[in-house]
Design a protein around this motif. Structure first.
Motif, PDB file in Angstrom:
ATOM      1  N   UNK A  35     -12.866 -10.324   0.221  1.00 13.27           N
ATOM      2  CA  UNK A  35     -11.318  -9.798  -0.150  1.00 13.27           C
ATOM      3  C   UNK A  35     -11.040  -9.155  -1.294  1.00 13.27           C
ATOM      4  N   UNK A  36      -9.663  -8.689  -1.359  1.00  9.34           N
ATOM      5  CA  UNK A  36      -9.188  -8.125  -2.481  1.00  9.34           C
ATOM      6  C   UNK A  36      -8.583  -9.067  -3.517  1.00  9.34           C
ATOM      7  N   UNK A  48       5.264 -12.420  -7.102  1.00  5.71           N
ATOM      8  CA  UNK A  48       4.515 -12.789  -5.754  1.00  5.71           C
ATOM      9  C   UNK A  48       5.304 -12.085  -4.713  1.00  5.71           C
ATOM     10  N   UNK A  49       5.660 -10.882  -4.635  1.00  8.14           N
ATOM     11  CA  UNK A  49       6.328 -10.063  -3.788  1.00  8.14           C
ATOM     12  C   UNK A  49       5.646 -10.023  -2.337  1.00  8.14           C
ATOM     13  N   UNK A 101      -5.675 -14.009  -8.060  1.00  6.66           N
ATOM     14  CA  UNK A 101      -4.952 -14.190  -6.680  1.00  6.66           C
ATOM     15  C   UNK A 101      -5.200 -12.935  -5.666  1.00  6.66           C
ATOM     16  N   UNK A 102      -5.345 -13.627  -4.441  1.00  6.12           N
ATOM     17  CA  UNK A 102      -5.543 -12.828  -3.327  1.00  6.12           C
ATOM     18  C   UNK A 102      -4.486 -11.516  -3.438  1.00  6.12           C
ATOM     19  N   UNK A 103      -4.839 -10.419  -3.041  1.00  8.11           N
ATOM     20  CA  UNK A 103      -3.738  -9.467  -2.860  1.00  8.11           C
ATOM     21  C   UNK A 103      -2.862  -9.571  -1.713  1.00  8.11           C
ATOM     22  N   UNK A 104      -3.394 -10.002  -0.596  1.00  8.76           N
ATOM     23  CA  UNK A 104      -2.424 -10.251   0.582  1.00  8.76           C
ATOM     24  C   UNK A 104      -2.345 -11.835   0.851  1.00  8.76           C
ATOM     25  N   UNK A 105      -2.581 -12.661  -0.071  1.00  5.57           N
ATOM     26  CA  UNK A 105      -2.376 -14.264   0.178  1.00  5.57           C
ATOM     27  C   UNK A 105      -2.328 -14.791  -0.881  1.00  5.57           C
TER      28      UNK A 105
END
Length: 232
Positions: A35-36, A48-49, A101-105
């Motif tokens: 993941x990213x 954390x938008x 932190x995960x870019x999408x989570x």
């Protein structure tokens, strides 16, 4: 304050692996993962938008401050879970200075396992409070794109601390003594003081604010909510 003694990287990694099976909130990966990812400081500056937007959609609410509150509560729980678990179960304070932190989570990871052997007494309380409250949650609060009352955010931090302690106690009852002592000392420290109180031997908790979740469609009051009159 006592100078912290660096812990062996393998000891830090072992502590993190030991906690990972307790729940996703106790999981902090180390090294390269799928993941990213981005530095959590960048995610804080963005409030954390990505997580707030996801909650708005999931809840179907126009009140973005509710989503922001719940996201901050969940992130605080991840921080406190890892920190409390490492300290109480392994006498190690993980270094979260390079947290990603995960870019999408919401998941978290560290590029490298670093930390310190836990100091004793008030030094430990100050180190943990500064790490979680000052270095992480204060930065997140400053980056939120919607206004959320500071008292509510502090209440969320206290509630997250209590839930992390309660989960750890259920999983590792032999840790009751040191866990109860440390959680109580933290709850009475600086910005956490006045956010709530433990009300039972199993670390049941009563907060003095509300995270607002009950306002989402189909939502309800949390078990520690100050608005739950049945527990007064």
């Amino acid at each position: 304050m006592t100078r912290l003694r660096p812990a062996r990287p393998e000891a830090v990694a072992t502590a993190l692996v030991d906690l990972a099976d307790l729940s996703p909130f106790f999981t902090l990966a180390v090294g390269e993962t799928d993941g990213a990812w981005r530095p959590v400081t960048d995610a804080y500056a963005d409030g954390l938008a990505h997580l707030v937007a996801d909650r708005v959609t999931r809840y179907g609410t126009p009140e973005h401050r509710i989503a922001a509150s719940v996201v901050q509560l969940g992130h605080a729980a991840r921080l406190w879970s890892v920190v409390l678990g490492c300290v109480v179960a392994h006498d190690i304070v993980p270094d979260l200075g390079d947290l990603h932190q995960q870019v999408n989570g919401p998941a978290l990871r560290l590029p490298v396992a670093r930390g310190w052997y836990a100091p004793e007494g008030e030094d430990l309380v100050q180190v943990l409070h500064r790490m979680v409250m000052d270095e992480h949650l204060a930065a997140l609060a400053a980056g939120l794109r919607v206004k959320v009352a500071p008292g509510l955010l502090r209440g969320n931090a206290g509630s997250a601390l209590a839930e992390a302690a309660r989960t750890l106690l259920r999983a590792r009852p032999a840790l009751r003594g040191p866990l109860t002592h440390l959680a109580g000392r933290l709850l009475d420290s600086a910005a956490l003081r006045g956010t709530g109180e433990f009300t039972g031997p199993d670390l049941t908790f009563r907060r003095r604010s509300c995270c607002l979740y009950y306002r989402v469609p189909g939502g309800e009051k949390c078990g520690d909510c100050s608005l739950d009159r049945s527990r007064r």
